[in-house]
Design a protein around this motif. Structure first.
Motif, PDB file in Angstrom:
ATOM      1  N   GLY A 177       0.829  -7.069  -0.711  1.00 16.10           N
ATOM      2  CA  GLY A 177       0.382  -6.990  -2.093  1.00 16.10           C
ATOM      3  C   GLY A 177      -0.494  -5.804  -2.393  1.00 16.10           C
ATOM      4  O   GLY A 177      -1.295  -5.843  -3.338  1.00 16.10           O
ATOM      5  N   GLU A 179       0.270  -3.066  -3.669  1.00 16.76           N
ATOM      6  CA  GLU A 179       0.726  -2.248  -4.787  1.00 16.76           C
ATOM      7  C   GLU A 179      -0.273  -2.225  -5.949  1.00 16.76           C
ATOM      8  O   GLU A 179      -0.221  -1.352  -6.820  1.00 16.76           O
ATOM      9  CB  GLU A 179       2.081  -2.734  -5.299  1.00 16.76           C
ATOM     10  CG  GLU A 179       2.115  -4.153  -5.826  1.00 16.76           C
ATOM     11  CD  GLU A 179       2.297  -5.196  -4.735  1.00 16.76           C
ATOM     12  OE1 GLU A 179       2.301  -6.394  -5.066  1.00 16.76           O
ATOM     13  OE2 GLU A 179       2.438  -4.798  -3.558  1.00 16.76           O
ATOM     14  N   LYS A 180      -1.207  -3.166  -5.948  1.00 10.87           N
ATOM     15  CA  LYS A 180      -2.207  -3.183  -7.019  1.00 10.87           C
ATOM     16  C   LYS A 180      -3.308  -2.146  -6.811  1.00 10.87           C
ATOM     17  O   LYS A 180      -4.107  -1.905  -7.714  1.00 10.87           O
ATOM     18  CB  LYS A 180      -2.817  -4.576  -7.150  1.00 10.87           C
ATOM     19  CG  LYS A 180      -3.672  -5.011  -5.973  1.00 10.87           C
ATOM     20  CD  LYS A 180      -4.220  -6.426  -6.194  1.00 10.87           C
ATOM     21  CE  LYS A 180      -5.099  -6.870  -5.032  1.00 10.87           C
ATOM     22  NZ  LYS A 180      -5.627  -8.234  -5.227  1.00 10.87           N
TER      23      LYS A 180
END
Length: 262
Positions: A177, A179-180
């Motif tokens: 995760g 990508e944030k």
């Protein structure tokens, strides 16, 4: 025979009475002062007080002090003069034999740093009772933190001295995760092509970082400078004996590295 025992007893007694700090240097000593505990947590709190007005910032990366404390002090003094460096990451080998006194020397010098700092454990830091001392003085071997929408993952990849394999499952999960974030940086003492990784471990490490779009992995251990560029770049700094350290300039979706030599 009785006279001989008395002479031996006097010699031993005289030796210990003349060595006022003998037990401070015992490999079994691990009585970390209360004021020196939980250093990582304290520095995370300091980091929360730092704000930047753009996506650009710089941090310093140094590694492998061993017993070159004067050189560590010289590098810290140099970093203190730089207003553009917001925090410091130390890449392991805080100590050489991992005696408590060595950890305390390091801690006392780093107290003069005017910026937050974070450490990853090195192979020498596991010597003697060092792994226990490290955990009490700093905290978890594996952890991460966020700054300015970037993530920093500090990973214990020591094999020989720790007597365990690196926790690659933890590393994989920590990188999910991401990508944030603007970017994610991984810091570990041993570079993947280092002496403690077999071919399978090296490939596993590189694959995990590649699959999770990690742009930069930072290391020490080899005591030499190298910068391997690619989809994942690998930056290794020399030991502090060479009075060198790295500066990583972070932009929105990119970075630059620089070797500073004093």
């Amino acid at each position: 025979m009785k006279y001989f025992r008395i002479i031996i007893l006097l010699v031993i007694t005289g030796f210990f009475s003349s060595c006022e700090h003998f037990f401070e240097f015992s490999v079994y000593e691990a009585n970390v002062k209360a004021s020196n505990k939980n250093t990582t947590s304290k520095n995370l709190q300091l980091l929360e007080n730092i704000t930047v007005q753009s996506q650009e910032f710089k941090f310093a990366f140094l590694s492998d002090v061993h017993y070159y404390y004067d050189d560590l002090k010289a590098v810290i003094d140099d970093i203190n003069k730089r207003e553009d460096v917001l925090f410091v990451v130390f890449g392991g080998d805080i100590a050489d034999q991992a005696l408590l006194k060595e950890y305390e020397f390091f801690y006392d010098i780093m107290k003069t740093l005017k910026k937050p700092y974070f450490t990853v454990i090195g192979n020498h830091d596991y010597n003697s009772n060092g792994g226990f001392i490290y955990k009490k003085m700093f905290g978890d071997y594996n952890y991460s933190f966020e700054f300015n929408n970037n993530k920093f993952v500090l990973f214990d990849d020591i094999v020989w001295e720790s007597d365990k394999d690196p926790d690659f499952n933890w590393l994989s999960n920590e990188l999910l995760g991401n990508e944030k974030y603007n970017q994610v940086f991984v810091i570990a003492h041993i570079p993947p092509n280092g002496d403690q990784f077999d071919d399978e471990m090296e490939q596993k490490y590189r694959t995990i970082l590649q699959e999770n779009n990690v742009p930069l992995s930072l290391h020490g251990h080899t005591h030499t400078y190298s910068f391997e560029q690619g989809d994942v770049s690998y930056f290794t700094v020399p030991s502090l004996k060479d009075l060198g350290y790295g500066i990583v300039s972070v932009q929105d979706k990119s970075f630059n590295v620089e070797l500073i030599e004093l």
